[in-house]
Scaffold this motif. Structure first.
Motif, PDB file in Angstrom:
ATOM      1  N   LEU A  22       0.635  -0.630  -0.283  1.00  0.00           N
ATOM      2  CA  LEU A  22      -0.035  -0.162  -0.070  1.00  0.00           C
ATOM      3  C   LEU A  22       0.385   1.115   0.230  1.00  0.00           C
ATOM      4  O   LEU A  22       1.556   1.485   0.433  1.00  0.00           O
ATOM      5  CB  LEU A  22      -0.955   0.353   1.265  1.00  0.00           C
ATOM      6  N   PRO A  23       0.256   2.108  -0.447  1.00  0.00           N
ATOM      7  CA  PRO A  23       1.433   3.459  -0.910  1.00  0.00           C
ATOM      8  C   PRO A  23       0.925   4.815   0.349  1.00  0.00           C
ATOM      9  O   PRO A  23      -0.275   4.347   0.833  1.00  0.00           O
ATOM     10  CB  PRO A  23       0.673   3.968  -2.532  1.00  0.00           C
ATOM     11  N   THR A  24       2.581   5.139   0.669  1.00  0.00           N
ATOM     12  CA  THR A  24       2.178   6.326   1.798  1.00  0.00           C
ATOM     13  C   THR A  24       1.556   7.538   0.409  1.00  0.00           C
ATOM     14  O   THR A  24       1.373   8.642   1.707  1.00  0.00           O
ATOM     15  CB  THR A  24       3.521   6.820   2.555  1.00  0.00           C
ATOM     16  N   LEU A  25       2.402   8.390  -0.295  1.00  0.00           N
ATOM     17  CA  LEU A  25       2.103   9.306  -0.962  1.00  0.00           C
ATOM     18  C   LEU A  25       1.355   9.669  -1.632  1.00  0.00           C
ATOM     19  O   LEU A  25       1.051  10.255  -2.999  1.00  0.00           O
ATOM     20  CB  LEU A  25       3.699   9.460  -1.210  1.00  0.00           C
ATOM     21  N   ILE A  26      -0.175   8.814  -1.250  1.00  0.00           N
ATOM     22  CA  ILE A  26      -1.522   8.551  -2.323  1.00  0.00           C
ATOM     23  C   ILE A  26      -2.258   8.710  -1.490  1.00  0.00           C
ATOM     24  O   ILE A  26      -2.538   8.651  -0.018  1.00  0.00           O
ATOM     25  CB  ILE A  26      -1.268   7.646  -2.980  1.00  0.00           C
ATOM     26  N   ASN A  27      -3.419  10.317  -1.406  1.00  0.00           N
ATOM     27  CA  ASN A  27      -4.272  10.945  -1.041  1.00  0.00           C
ATOM     28  C   ASN A  27      -5.760  10.320  -1.941  1.00  0.00           C
ATOM     29  O   ASN A  27      -5.881  11.414  -2.213  1.00  0.00           O
ATOM     30  CB  ASN A  27      -4.835  12.285  -0.636  1.00  0.00           C
ATOM     31  N   GLY A  28      -6.159   9.237  -1.367  1.00  0.00           N
ATOM     32  CA  GLY A  28      -7.212   8.611  -2.486  1.00  0.00           C
ATOM     33  C   GLY A  28      -8.532   9.234  -1.949  1.00  0.00           C
ATOM     34  O   GLY A  28      -8.777   8.264  -1.291  1.00  0.00           O
ATOM     35  N   ASN A  29      -9.649   9.160  -2.592  1.00  0.00           N
ATOM     36  CA  ASN A  29     -11.438   8.838  -2.522  1.00  0.00           C
ATOM     37  C   ASN A  29     -11.142   8.245  -3.822  1.00  0.00           C
ATOM     38  O   ASN A  29     -11.674   8.826  -4.829  1.00  0.00           O
ATOM     39  CB  ASN A  29     -11.405   9.888  -2.347  1.00  0.00           C
ATOM     40  N   VAL A  30     -11.428   6.945  -3.751  1.00  0.00           N
ATOM     41  CA  VAL A  30     -12.807   6.299  -4.919  1.00  0.00           C
ATOM     42  C   VAL A  30     -13.954   6.242  -4.067  1.00  0.00           C
ATOM     43  O   VAL A  30     -14.477   5.232  -3.549  1.00  0.00           O
ATOM     44  CB  VAL A  30     -11.528   4.669  -4.855  1.00  0.00           C
ATOM     45  N   LYS A  31     -14.795   6.072  -5.205  1.00  0.00           N
ATOM     46  CA  LYS A  31     -16.068   5.668  -5.246  1.00  0.00           C
ATOM     47  C   LYS A  31     -16.288   4.910  -6.371  1.00  0.00           C
ATOM     48  O   LYS A  31     -16.001   4.650  -7.208  1.00  0.00           O
ATOM     49  CB  LYS A  31     -16.704   7.198  -5.936  1.00  0.00           C
ATOM     50  N   MET A  32     -17.108   3.686  -5.212  1.00  0.00           N
ATOM     51  CA  MET A  32     -17.439   1.633  -5.859  1.00  0.00           C
ATOM     52  C   MET A  32     -18.036   1.696  -5.849  1.00  0.00           C
ATOM     53  O   MET A  32     -19.293   2.068  -5.637  1.00  0.00           O
ATOM     54  CB  MET A  32     -16.473   1.338  -4.790  1.00  0.00           C
ATOM     55  N   ASN A  33     -19.047   1.186  -7.205  1.00  0.00           N
ATOM     56  CA  ASN A  33     -19.831   0.861  -8.154  1.00  0.00           C
ATOM     57  C   ASN A  33     -19.699   0.033  -8.791  1.00  0.00           C
ATOM     58  O   ASN A  33     -19.719  -0.601 -10.556  1.00  0.00           O
ATOM     59  CB  ASN A  33     -20.875   2.326  -8.620  1.00  0.00           C
ATOM     60  N   ALA A  34     -19.921  -1.610  -8.096  1.00  0.00           N
ATOM     61  CA  ALA A  34     -20.195  -2.766  -8.743  1.00  0.00           C
ATOM     62  C   ALA A  34     -21.230  -3.605  -8.681  1.00  0.00           C
ATOM     63  O   ALA A  34     -21.954  -3.940  -7.692  1.00  0.00           O
ATOM     64  CB  ALA A  34     -18.716  -4.169  -8.574  1.00  0.00           C
ATOM     65  N   ASP A  35     -22.222  -4.324 -10.032  1.00  0.00           N
ATOM     66  CA  ASP A  35     -22.824  -4.686  -9.562  1.00  0.00           C
ATOM     67  C   ASP A  35     -23.200  -6.256  -9.229  1.00  0.00           C
ATOM     68  O   ASP A  35     -23.457  -6.580  -8.164  1.00  0.00           O
ATOM     69  CB  ASP A  35     -23.707  -5.410 -11.479  1.00  0.00           C
ATOM     70  N   ALA A  36     -21.572  -6.346  -9.515  1.00  0.00           N
ATOM     71  CA  ALA A  36     -21.470  -8.080  -9.015  1.00  0.00           C
ATOM     72  C   ALA A  36     -19.861  -8.525  -8.814  1.00  0.00           C
ATOM     73  O   ALA A  36     -19.225  -7.737  -9.628  1.00  0.00           O
ATOM     74  CB  ALA A  36     -22.429  -8.998  -9.572  1.00  0.00           C
ATOM     75  N   ILE A  37     -19.804  -9.259  -7.690  1.00  0.00           N
ATOM     76  CA  ILE A  37     -18.570  -9.958  -7.693  1.00  0.00           C
ATOM     77  C   ILE A  37     -18.565 -11.321  -7.027  1.00  0.00           C
ATOM     78  O   ILE A  37     -19.340 -11.127  -5.769  1.00  0.00           O
ATOM     79  CB  ILE A  37     -17.690  -8.608  -5.940  1.00  0.00           C
ATOM     80  N   HIS A  38     -17.572 -11.580  -7.441  1.00  0.00           N
ATOM     81  CA  HIS A  38     -17.945 -13.515  -7.604  1.00  0.00           C
ATOM     82  C   HIS A  38     -16.644 -13.846  -6.694  1.00  0.00           C
ATOM     83  O   HIS A  38     -15.376 -13.248  -7.187  1.00  0.00           O
ATOM     84  CB  HIS A  38     -17.781 -14.063  -8.824  1.00  0.00           C
ATOM     85  N   MET A  39     -16.491 -14.632  -5.486  1.00  0.00           N
ATOM     86  CA  MET A  39     -15.435 -15.274  -5.110  1.00  0.00           C
ATOM     87  C   MET A  39     -15.960 -16.464  -4.803  1.00  0.00           C
ATOM     88  O   MET A  39     -16.955 -16.958  -3.829  1.00  0.00           O
ATOM     89  CB  MET A  39     -15.025 -14.009  -3.596  1.00  0.00           C
ATOM     90  N   ASP A  40     -14.722 -17.154  -4.852  1.00  0.00           N
ATOM     91  CA  ASP A  40     -15.012 -18.851  -5.590  1.00  0.00           C
ATOM     92  C   ASP A  40     -16.919 -19.113  -5.704  1.00  0.00           C
ATOM     93  O   ASP A  40     -16.927 -18.751  -6.897  1.00  0.00           O
ATOM     94  CB  ASP A  40     -15.353 -19.206  -4.423  1.00  0.00           C
ATOM     95  N   ASN A  41     -17.178 -19.308  -4.916  1.00  0.00           N
ATOM     96  CA  ASN A  41     -18.702 -19.994  -5.458  1.00  0.00           C
ATOM     97  C   ASN A  41     -19.934 -18.692  -4.508  1.00  0.00           C
ATOM     98  O   ASN A  41     -20.967 -19.171  -4.451  1.00  0.00           O
ATOM     99  CB  ASN A  41     -19.389 -21.245  -5.296  1.00  0.00           C
TER     100      ASN A  41
END
Length: 892
Positions: free
Chosen positions: A533-552
């Protein structure tokens, strides 16, 4: 037969003579060895004025026959600069061998004929004051002729690492001399030396600008030396640089050095195949046409503080290169440039006036200038379309296995080198333009992951940038990024945080797509860890995912606001759906050491239905309660802390969690553990208390337990799930339960129920059903051991503890009644007034706190609005970054 005897006798005398001679020479060497060595050392010390250390000196004859050799093993010569220490090396070598003629030694004429230098290092330096570290010889103060002389016929060195650094003119050279042989009569006033040399040029650099890196070279020349006029000359030399011939001449006298290097009509095919540095050499040899030229003239005075005058011109005309296996072609290649120091120090310049070529994607042209090499300034511009498959196919970009697609660029830049704490860094003075990616695919070496169908536009204006609709696909996953970036120039120099505002959207993300199946098991190299993970990043991220699959498992309608900075990620307003249950909360990830993370989360849900969630999560990898055995709805709040190691995953032994759980309309049906409990109660010892029909009644009740509400707080710590004591009140039976359940399925559960609960029919009176008043026989059972084969027995300890507790409560109740009814214990404030017990109709509540409801559709509307704002910002940057036609390709 007499002649045979004579032959044998002659041979005996011959070998006896030889043996005697060998023995005599060996004895003489042994006797005079120390004298010869001491004399050589004393003569050498007369000529040197710097510190020399030698581990061992040896005199040999038979291994170097017919020469006599004086071997200096592990020789160290310290710098001749003032204040030099033993860490400052001028020369170190495994061995220096001086070869003599034995007859000269016998006549006490110590004439060195040959010198052989074994592997080592030679480091020549000129400091800021013009002082050199190789001024190691004393001036002769005597007119006497020394008997220890150099009458050289040959000098040979191999495996010698050579470096030269001149801080006055800021030049440096570094090479590995693989083999060099100088042969000639060094003692004449005028003589020629035949020279053969093979060497590997590691780096030739002026200031901070390198010119030659990692090239093999060789030469065979005759050097003419005039010791009277003090001149050194190579008239018609040839230098092979990676197999390409360059003509050169070199003349040195007491006042100056003149060097000329020329090459005309060099086949472009040879330049591309032979001069490419090893990191970008192609697998298949390139085919091509066109030629290149190179002309260099150097003049430098022999004064230590003089600055070399260099005038160099180079060009490529009407070139064409083709990669034969795929037919990828770069055509219409033209390049003109020059390098010059004629304007003096700090006014050097390297200028590529025009570089142009054409691929199937269209034409490309650009220019570049580098000035003031001690503090380089870079200016340049580029415009056109580049076919990435052609560029990668011809020149093999390092660390990339596969690269295709097209990039259109229109950009100009001005960079300056700045120094901070004597460390150089490059700062963006001005830079603008944009790069449009179309249908780009790429894959890194030793990586199974392939990114494809990449489209998007990057707009840059000095320190600001906008990313527009960057679309990326990886396996089944897709991602679209829109965002803005600020302080790019200072971030690249580790001087400021990079401010990031990004919107990340996806229709589908499959986490298995992000796994590299080629690199191998990361556990094989556990000692090599890097910060993730970075130290010199000041970030804001807005996430919007219809579907995330992990194994089953599938998580849908994922929304959240992520903050990145100082090696941490915090996701707030997290919203998602799994197994028809809506989950909300926060998630924090902190990298406390390289590749080691601390996870903390607070999640809640009010609509967890047991059947679908048990089905979704494969019954949580246990067989005690399966989806067919459980139903109902639950509300839950999860507070959890867990360390995560990138190599080992979540460290289960260190999980700490608290789960507030409330169940509505719950049902447990046909649970095998309850069946095992009742079967074990049918022992001979148990039958003294419980009859078989009562045990069967208990089994019937436990086979289908229904309850309206159930509330408890469950704890997880040190690999153990702790269930505090709770009352399960159902229509069939009321059970008291508490216990511990370890991750290795070792358990310790305690059950308690009243004997009258086993009756199939409730007692009735003329006024209705007789309710339990809390008295009567209570059954205590303990189940412990491993879940696969538990031990079930009467729980005497719990029975005694409850009996003791009941006695204490009865005592307190009696005193309270006496105080209330008879007025006793009035002065005792610890005795409370008696309150009759209330009927059991309590209402159970769980406090979830105030939550901000997240509407996925509203979140998408907000994101669309922010994307429009980013697009407007990008249009502004485009207007700022539009270069004028006159400025586009001029070099200042």
């Amino acid at each position: 037969m007499k002649w045979k005897k004579r032959v044998v006798k002659s041979l005996k005398w011959f070998f006896a003579t030889i043996f005697t001679l060998v023995l005599l020479i060996s004895v003489l060497l042994y006797i005079f060895k120390d004298d010869i060595i001491d004399y050589a050392i004393s003569e050498i010390n007369k000529t040197l004025k710097t510190k020399v250390t030698v581990d061992e000196i040896d005199l040999t004859f038979w291994s170097t026959f017919p020469n006599l050799s004086l071997d200096f093993n592990k020789v160290f010569i310290q710098d001749a600069l003032p204040h030099a220490t033993v860490k400052d090396t001028l020369l170190y070598t495994d061995q220096i061998r001086l070869k003599f003629n034995p007859i000269d030694i016998w006549n006490e004429n110590y004439n060195v004929k040959k010198i052989v230098i074994k592997p080592g290092t030679l480091q020549l330096k000129v400091n800021e004051k013009g002082e050199v570290n190789y001024d190691i010889f004393k001036k002769s103060e005597s007119s006497e002729t020394a008997s220890f002389k150099l009458k050289l016929e040959s000098i040979r060195a191999s495996g010698l690492r050579f470096s030269y650094r001149n801080k006055l003119n800021e030049s440096s050279y570094k090479a590995k001399i693989q083999d060099i042989h100088l042969a000639g009569n060094f003692t004449q006033d005028q003589f020629d030396i035949a020279t053969e040399a093979k060497f590997y040029v590691q780096r030739i650099q002026h200031g901070l600008v390198p010119f030659i890196i990692s090239q093999q070279a060789s030469t065979e020349v005759d050097i003419h030396i005039d010791q009277v006029k003090e001149t050194f000359a190579i008239e018609n030399g040839e230098l092979l640089l990676s197999g390409i011939p360059f003509d050169f001449s070199l003349n040195i006298d007491t006042t100056q050095v003149n060097l000329n290097i020329d090459a005309d009509k060099i086949p472009l095919e040879d330049l591309a195949n032979k001069l490419a540095i090893k990191e970008v050499k192609t697998v298949s040899k390139l085919k091509g046409s066109g030629t290149g030229s190179f002309h260099l003239a150097l003049q430098n005075e022999t004064r230590r503080d003089s600055y070399p005058k260099v005038d160099c011109k180079f060009s490529i005309d009407n070139g064409r290169l083709t990669e034969p296996t795929k037919g990828l072609t770069l055509r219409n290649i033209d390049l003109k440039g020059y390098y010059s120091t004629l304007k003096g120090k700090d006014k050097e310049e390297l200028v590529i006036q025009n570089v142009a070529f054409q691929t199937i994607s269209g034409p490309f042209s650009g220019n570049l200038s580098v000035r003031q090499f001690s503090k380089p300034s870079y200016r340049g511009a580029a415009k056109g379309s580049v076919d990435l498959e052609v560029i990668h196919g011809l020149f093999r970009i390092p660390k990339i296995e596969e690269l295709t697609g097209k990039v259109k660029v229109n950009t100009s830049f001005h960079l300056e080198t700045v120094f901070e704490n004597n460390q150089p860094s490059v700062e963006i003075v001005d830079g603008s333009g944009n790069a449009l990616m179309e249908n780009v695919d790429f894959r890194l070496q030793n990586d199974s992951r392939k990114f494809y169908d990449i489209y998007g536009n990057l707009i840059l204006n000095r320190s600001e940038a906008v990313l527009e609709e960057l679309k990326v696909h990886l396996g089944e996953s897709d991602l679209e990024l829109n965002g803005s970036f600020d302080y790019i120039d200072q971030f690249l120099q580790d001087r400021h945080t990079l401010d990031v505002a990004v919107i990340a959207e996806s229709r589908k993300i499959n986490l298995k797509d992000f796994t590299n199946t080629i690199a191998g098991d990361p556990k094989t190299n556990l000692n090599v860890r890097e910060w993730m993970l970075p130290t010199l990043i000041n970030g804001n991220v807005k996430m919007n995912a219809d579907a995330i699959h992990m194994d089953n498992h599938t998580f849908s309608q994922i929304n959240g606001e992520m903050t990145v900075g100082n090696r941490s990620i915090v996701i707030q307003k997290l919203h998602g759906i799994t197994a028809n249950a809506t989950v909300r909360g926060t998630l924090a990830i902190v990298e406390s050491s390289p590749e080691y993370f601390e996870l903390a989360t607070n999640l809640s849900s009010k609509d967890i239905y047991f059947k679908p969630i048990f089905r979704e999560w494969n019954n949580f990898d246990q067989e005690v309660i399966r989806e067919d055995n459980i139903s109902g709805r639950a509300e839950a709040i999860l507070d959890m802390k867990a360390p995560f190691d990138l190599h080992y995953g979540i460290l289960k032994d260190e999980i700490e969690a608290q789960i507030q759980l409330k169940v509505f309309g719950g049902q447990l049906k046909n649970v095998k553990t309850f069946t095992a409990l009742t079967q074990d109660l049918k022992s001979t010892k148990t039958k003294m208390i419980l009859k078989e029909k009562e045990i069967d009644a208990l089994q019937g009740k436990l086979s289908n337990i229904q309850f309206e509400t159930l509330e408890n707080t469950i704890f997880i710590k040190k690999s153990t799930i702790v269930i505090p004591k709770m009352e399960i009140k159902s229509s069939a039976i009321n059970i008291s339960l508490d216990g511990k359940h370890q991750f290795n399925n070792n358990i310790d559960y305690k059950f308690a129920f009243r004997f009258r609960e086993l009756k199939q029919r409730k007692d009735e009176s003329e006024f209705g059903i007789v309710e339990d008043d809390g008295t009567g026989l209570k059954i205590f059972v303990r189940m412990y051991g491993n879940l696969d084969n538990p031990i079930i027995e009467w729980d005497k300890t719990s029975r005694k503890e409850e009996a003791k507790q009941n006695r204490e409560e009865a005592k307190k109740e009696a005193i309270s009644i006496l105080k209330t009814e008879l007025g006793l214990f009035k002065k005792d404030t610890t005795v409370k007034k008696y309150q009759p017990p209330k009927k059991d109709h309590e209402v159970l509540e769980i406090q979830f706190g105030k939550e901000e409801e997240v509407n996925p559709f509203e979140e998408k509307k907000k994101i669309e609005k922010e994307k429009k704002g980013l697009k407007k910002f990008g249009e502004k940057l485009k207007e700022k970054s539009k270069p004028t036609e006159k400025e586009e390709f001029t070099v200042e």
